[in-house]
Design a protein around this motif. Structure first.
Motif, PDB file in Angstrom:
ATOM      1  N   SER A  94     -87.178  26.227  15.199  1.00  8.72           N
ATOM      2  CA  SER A  94     -88.165  25.497  14.356  1.00  8.72           C
ATOM      3  C   SER A  94     -89.665  26.298  14.607  1.00  8.72           C
ATOM      4  O   SER A  94     -89.947  26.814  15.438  1.00  8.72           O
ATOM      5  CB  SER A  94     -88.495  24.074  14.457  1.00  8.72           C
ATOM      6  OG  SER A  94     -88.842  23.849  15.497  1.00  8.72           O
ATOM      7  N   GLU A 100     -89.260  22.043  10.467  1.00  9.23           N
ATOM      8  CA  GLU A 100     -87.799  22.114   9.866  1.00  9.23           C
ATOM      9  C   GLU A 100     -87.227  22.664  11.117  1.00  9.23           C
ATOM     10  O   GLU A 100     -87.302  23.992  11.323  1.00  9.23           O
ATOM     11  CB  GLU A 100     -87.526  22.595   8.561  1.00  9.23           C
ATOM     12  CG  GLU A 100     -86.328  22.244   8.053  1.00  9.23           C
ATOM     13  CD  GLU A 100     -86.168  22.731   6.552  1.00  9.23           C
ATOM     14  OE1 GLU A 100     -87.326  23.467   6.050  1.00  9.23           O
ATOM     15  OE2 GLU A 100     -84.899  22.698   6.175  1.00  9.23           O
TER      16      GLU A 100
ATOM     17  N   ASN B  31     -91.324  13.253  10.116  1.00  7.75           N
ATOM     18  CA  ASN B  31     -90.507  14.016   9.178  1.00  7.75           C
ATOM     19  C   ASN B  31     -89.027  13.456   9.284  1.00  7.75           C
ATOM     20  O   ASN B  31     -88.666  13.050  10.319  1.00  7.75           O
ATOM     21  CB  ASN B  31     -90.542  15.569   9.272  1.00  7.75           C
ATOM     22  CG  ASN B  31     -90.841  16.124   7.895  1.00  7.75           C
ATOM     23  OD1 ASN B  31     -89.968  15.818   7.068  1.00  7.75           O
ATOM     24  ND2 ASN B  31     -91.608  17.135   7.687  1.00  7.75           N
ATOM     25  N   GLN B  33     -84.670  14.875   8.294  1.00 13.77           N
ATOM     26  CA  GLN B  33     -83.984  15.827   7.619  1.00 13.77           C
ATOM     27  C   GLN B  33     -82.599  15.641   7.380  1.00 13.77           C
ATOM     28  O   GLN B  33     -82.233  14.459   8.135  1.00 13.77           O
ATOM     29  CB  GLN B  33     -83.774  16.983   8.704  1.00 13.77           C
ATOM     30  CG  GLN B  33     -84.960  18.127   8.741  1.00 13.77           C
ATOM     31  CD  GLN B  33     -84.661  19.528   9.484  1.00 13.77           C
ATOM     32  OE1 GLN B  33     -85.206  19.401  10.550  1.00 13.77           O
ATOM     33  NE2 GLN B  33     -83.898  20.290   9.064  1.00 13.77           N
ATOM     34  N   ASN B  45     -78.728  22.665   6.227  1.00 14.46           N
ATOM     35  CA  ASN B  45     -79.800  22.027   5.756  1.00 14.46           C
ATOM     36  C   ASN B  45     -79.910  21.794   4.516  1.00 14.46           C
ATOM     37  O   ASN B  45     -79.540  22.434   3.654  1.00 14.46           O
ATOM     38  CB  ASN B  45     -80.970  22.934   5.895  1.00 14.46           C
ATOM     39  CG  ASN B  45     -81.358  23.334   7.618  1.00 14.46           C
ATOM     40  OD1 ASN B  45     -80.722  23.318   8.324  1.00 14.46           O
ATOM     41  ND2 ASN B  45     -82.761  22.838   7.910  1.00 14.46           N
ATOM     42  N   TYR B  48     -85.584  18.615   3.930  1.00 16.54           N
ATOM     43  CA  TYR B  48     -86.580  18.288   5.034  1.00 16.54           C
ATOM     44  C   TYR B  48     -87.628  17.543   4.129  1.00 16.54           C
ATOM     45  O   TYR B  48     -88.323  18.224   3.336  1.00 16.54           O
ATOM     46  CB  TYR B  48     -87.195  19.615   5.349  1.00 16.54           C
ATOM     47  CG  TYR B  48     -88.445  19.590   6.481  1.00 16.54           C
ATOM     48  CD1 TYR B  48     -89.416  20.290   6.027  1.00 16.54           C
ATOM     49  CD2 TYR B  48     -88.032  18.994   7.783  1.00 16.54           C
ATOM     50  CE1 TYR B  48     -90.604  20.184   6.866  1.00 16.54           C
ATOM     51  CE2 TYR B  48     -89.252  19.111   8.512  1.00 16.54           C
ATOM     52  CZ  TYR B  48     -90.629  19.390   8.218  1.00 16.54           C
ATOM     53  OH  TYR B  48     -91.196  19.450   9.068  1.00 16.54           O
TER      54      TYR B  48
END
Lengths: 112, 107
Positions: A94, A100, B31, B33, B45, B48
């Motif tokens: 990341s 992310e 955050n 995900q 993914n 996010y």
């Protein structure tokens, strides 16, 4: 194409062998991570790195060790593999805070 | 300790149905995900998403950080949506995963 790679994808070895799982990323990320996942279960963080020469242990205790000599490379080593190490090992990277995370395809390890 | 709880643990749908997966977390997050783990173990993914709503095709996600939950919506499900869906909450470099929701979409 920027990506994150893991080798080998599958590994079957005998007890007592030394192994190194490779992880490389071409995304230029400073942070890298290793997770352990048993089949059907959640992932647990075992190691992470903020950058070159930085390594930290995660919340799940592991007998493995890691090194970060180059930004793009974060190998994981088991000095003497045991059947209890049988699991899937996933590498991620990341950028930013918080960033992310992107995952590699994983290494499925079986120790006989 | 820090908890990330996902519900339901298992979900079986007929192709074409809609579904909502939920993720509750016990502490504040920087955050969050959402991932889809395919049958080969690869984590893909999906979103996010620190707050608000995002959409990507048939999938959308909403995070309400003040109430400590996130939702993943799957519309018009397809058999290729099958797999395990994980949420993970991120604080600084501390990433904690939920136990996942195993989704099976039947033709």
């Amino acid at each position: 194409e920027a990506d994150i790679y893991q080798t080998p994808r599958y590994l079957v070895i005998g007890t007592g062998k030394k192994i190194t799982l490779e992880c490389s990323q071409t995304m230029g990320h400073d942070k890298m991570y290793w997770y352990q996942q048993d089949p059907g279960m959640e992932l647990h963080l075992i190691h992470y790195s903020y950058g070159v020469n930085s390594t930290e242990k995660g919340d799940l205790s592991s007998e493995s060790t890691v090194s970060r000599i180059r930004t793009e490379h974060f190998p994981l080593t088991l000095e003497s593999a045991r059947p209890s190490h049988t699991s899937q090992y996933l590498c991620a990277s990341s950028e930013g805070q918080p960033g992310e995370q992107f995952f590699g395809p994983g290494t499925r390890l079986t120790v006989l | 300790g820090i908890q990330v709880e996902q519900s339901p643990p298992d979900l079986i749908l007929q192709e074409g149905a809609n579904s909502t997966l939920r993720c509750n977390f016990s502490d504040s997050v920087n955050n969050l995900q959402w991932f889809h783990q395919n049958p080969w173990g690869q984590l893909i993914n999906l979103f996010y998403i620190p707050s608000g709503t995002k959409q990507n095709g048939r999938l959308s996600a909403t995070t309400v950080a003040t109430e400590r939950y996130s939702l993943l919506y799957i519309s018009s499900s397809q058999t290729t949506d099958s797999g395990v869906y994980f949420c993970a909450r991120i604080n600084n470099n501390d990433m904690r995963f939920g136990a996942g929701t195993r989704l099976t979409v039947k033709p």
